[in-house]
Enzyme design. Structure first.
Site, short mmCIF file in Angstrom:
data_model
loop_
_atom_site.label_atom_id
_atom_site.label_comp_id
_atom_site.label_asym_id
_atom_site.label_seq_id
_atom_site.Cartn_x
_atom_site.Cartn_y
_atom_site.Cartn_z
N TYR A 171 14.40 -1.53 -40.63
CA TYR A 171 15.57 -0.75 -41.06
C TYR A 171 15.18 0.19 -42.20
CZ TYR A 171 19.89 0.29 -43.62
OH TYR A 171 20.90 0.92 -44.32
N ASP A 195 19.06 1.59 -50.46
CA ASP A 195 18.19 0.92 -51.44
C ASP A 195 17.04 0.19 -50.74
OD1 ASP A 195 20.11 -0.78 -50.27
OD2 ASP A 195 20.05 -2.20 -51.94
N GLY A 236 32.59 3.57 -38.95
CA GLY A 236 31.89 2.74 -39.94
C GLY A 236 32.65 2.65 -41.24
N GLN A 237 32.15 1.81 -42.13
CA GLN A 237 32.82 1.62 -43.42
C GLN A 237 32.92 2.94 -44.19
OE1 GLN A 237 31.94 -2.19 -45.61
NE2 GLN A 237 29.94 -1.82 -44.71
N ASP A 272 26.89 10.63 -30.40
CA ASP A 272 26.01 9.46 -30.26
C ASP A 272 24.56 9.90 -30.39
OD1 ASP A 272 24.68 7.15 -29.58
OD2 ASP A 272 25.91 6.73 -27.81
N1 LIG Z 1 26.22 -1.31 -45.10
C1 LIG Z 1 25.40 -1.41 -46.15
O1 LIG Z 1 25.33 -2.43 -46.82
C2 LIG Z 1 24.56 -0.23 -46.56
C3 LIG Z 1 23.67 -0.38 -47.63
C4 LIG Z 1 22.88 0.71 -48.03
C5 LIG Z 1 23.01 1.93 -47.37
N2 LIG Z 1 23.87 2.03 -46.32
C6 LIG Z 1 23.94 3.32 -45.63
O2 LIG Z 1 25.25 3.82 -45.79
C7 LIG Z 1 25.63 4.57 -44.63
C8 LIG Z 1 26.97 4.08 -44.12
O3 LIG Z 1 26.86 2.69 -43.81
P1 LIG Z 1 28.13 1.84 -43.36
O4 LIG Z 1 28.14 0.60 -44.18
O5 LIG Z 1 29.35 2.70 -43.29
O6 LIG Z 1 27.66 1.45 -41.89
P2 LIG Z 1 28.50 0.82 -40.69
O7 LIG Z 1 29.81 0.31 -41.17
O8 LIG Z 1 27.58 -0.10 -39.97
O9 LIG Z 1 28.79 2.08 -39.77
C9 LIG Z 1 27.75 2.74 -39.11
C10 LIG Z 1 28.35 3.87 -38.30
O10 LIG Z 1 27.29 4.50 -37.60
C11 LIG Z 1 27.61 4.54 -36.22
N3 LIG Z 1 26.42 4.50 -35.40
C12 LIG Z 1 25.54 3.47 -35.26
N4 LIG Z 1 24.57 3.83 -34.39
C13 LIG Z 1 24.86 5.09 -33.99
C14 LIG Z 1 24.26 5.98 -33.08
N5 LIG Z 1 23.15 5.67 -32.39
N6 LIG Z 1 24.83 7.20 -32.90
C15 LIG Z 1 25.93 7.56 -33.56
N7 LIG Z 1 26.58 6.73 -34.42
C16 LIG Z 1 26.03 5.51 -34.63
C17 LIG Z 1 28.49 3.33 -35.99
O11 LIG Z 1 29.22 3.51 -34.80
P3 LIG Z 1 29.70 2.24 -33.89
O12 LIG Z 1 30.92 1.67 -34.59
O13 LIG Z 1 30.01 2.84 -32.58
O14 LIG Z 1 28.54 1.25 -33.88
C18 LIG Z 1 29.36 3.39 -37.23
O15 LIG Z 1 30.36 4.35 -37.11
C19 LIG Z 1 24.46 4.43 -43.66
O16 LIG Z 1 23.62 5.53 -43.79
C20 LIG Z 1 23.73 3.20 -44.14
O17 LIG Z 1 22.37 3.20 -43.80
C21 LIG Z 1 24.66 0.99 -45.93
#
Ligand SMILES: NC(=O)c1ccc[n+]([C@@H]2O[C@H](COP(=O)([O-])OP(=O)(O)OC[C@H]3O[C@@H](n4cnc5c(N)ncnc54)[C@H](OP(=O)(O)O)[C@@H]3O)[C@@H](O)[C@H]2O)c1
Length: 301
Positions: A128, A105, A13-14, A39
């Site tokens: 979500y 948020d 992920g990011q 997972d």
């Molecule tokens: N993105 C946003 O705008 C945003 C905003 C507010 C808060 N956040 C929070 O910030 C954190 C990081 O977000 P991010 O932007 O880095 O998210 P992201 O890019 O969507 O990455 C999510 C990661 O979680 C993994 N994942 C998803 N489902 C899973 C499962 N069932 N078991 C194990 N791994 C799983 C994904 O793996 P795969 O690649 O295999 O799917 C990926 O590595 C999260 O807690 C998110 O809720 C994000």
């Protein structure tokens, strides 16, 4: 005896990617794990990964982040955002190590009209947000030494995000309609990762302190609308040769989505600054760094 690593989940992920990259750059021992080896949908992989890593601290950056898809996949969203973090928290507690968990948020409904503090009541608008709120509650209830960081509007030069989408759209379309009545703080994964690892390093060096427990808000400085963010992204992109489309401001009502989103999810990050002396750089600084990196990748997904 080798130093026990920080276990980073969500490696693809990011944020997970940024955490692993920053740890590698700065020499922080870390082990980044992702699917299929780790997972939340295969609970046996959680304990197995934990046991193999023998971590000194866990940063959970794995999550179901597809806001609209969560509306029709609630079970999977809750497995990833509530049950998985609860299992991780139980393991951390059993081994006496701290957990840094990342939240959102979107636990707020956006009606406050001012930046939210950590003590403001939550009221998620969609599945979500509900699943992330349930994850926060599960982690806090587990009794582990837990620090929860709520962030927002994450973007980076890796993974899928709004900046990448806008640049790709600008290459194809003469005009883009972008929502102008949702307000928040675009937050660079790299800047958040740096802050998280500074916190983790402090915990590991000085030991856990009661003041570290609970919820902290952590976003890039400043705020804007999606329209404002798009305008900045595409102004920078244009300087790097990307066609500049018209960017038409529209209302949320003109862009219906399966999940409702908060109109104003600005987060007050004072507690993070007061506790750890940390303030993330302005989102514009991050945008000027990340957009050229995205453009250099061409049309890569
Ligand atoms: N993105 C946003 O705008 C945003 C905003 C507010 C808060 N956040 C929070 O910030 C954190 C990081 O977000 P991010 O932007 O880095 O998210 P992201 O890019 O969507 O990455 C999510 C990661 O979680 C993994 N994942 C998803 N489902 C899973 C499962 N069932 N078991 C194990 N791994 C799983 C994904 O793996 P795969 O690649 O295999 O799917 C990926 O590595 C999260 O807690 C998110 O809720 C994000």
């Amino acid at each position: 005896m080798p130093t026990r690593p920080i276990l980073i989940t969500g490696a693809s992920g990011q944020l997970g990617h940024a955490l692993a990259a920053h740890a590698a750059r700065t020499g922080i021992p870390a082990r980044a794990v992702g699917r299929p080896g780790f997972d939340f949908d295969a609970p046996e992989t959680i304990a197995a990964t934990f046991g193999a890593a023998d971590p000194a601290l866990v940063v959970n950056a794995a999550a179901w982040t597809a806001v609209d898809a969560a509306e029709t996949s609630a079970d999977a969203a809750f497995r990833a955002n509530r049950d998985g973090p609860a299992a991780l928290a139980a393991l951390c507690r059993a081994h006496g190590i701290p957990l840094i968990h990342v939240s959102t948020d979107y636990v707020f409904d956006g009606s406050k009209g001012a930046p939210y503090t950590e003590t403001d009541p939550i009221a998620p608008l969609g599945v979500y947000g509900e699943s992330k709120a349930a994850g926060e509650a599960a982690v806090l209830a587990s009794g582990v030494d837990a620090l929860i960081l709520r962030t927002a509007w994450v973007f980076s030069a890796t993974g899928r995000n709004f900046a990448r989408t806008m640049i790709a759209a600008a290459r194809r379309l003469p005009a883009l309609r972008v929502v102008a009545d949702q307000r928040g703080a675009p937050t660079a994964a790299e800047d958040l990762a740096e802050a998280i690892l500074a916190i983790a390093s402090r915990i590991l060096a000085a030991g856990w302190q009661p003041g570290f427990a609970g919820i902290f808000h952590a976003t890039s400085a400043g705020d804007t609308s999606w329209h404002g963010f798009a305008t900045e992204i595409l102004a920078i992109a244009a300087r790097h040769g990307t066609p500049r489309p018209d960017i038409v401001p529209i209302a949320t009502a003109d862009w219906p989505t399966p999940a409702r989103r908060p109109a104003d999810s600005r987060l007050d990050c004072t507690k993070l600054r007061q506790t750890f002396g940390l303030a993330l750089p302005h989102w514009r600084d991050a945008t000027s760094r990340i957009v050229p990196a995205l453009i250099a990748q061409g049309d890569a997904p």
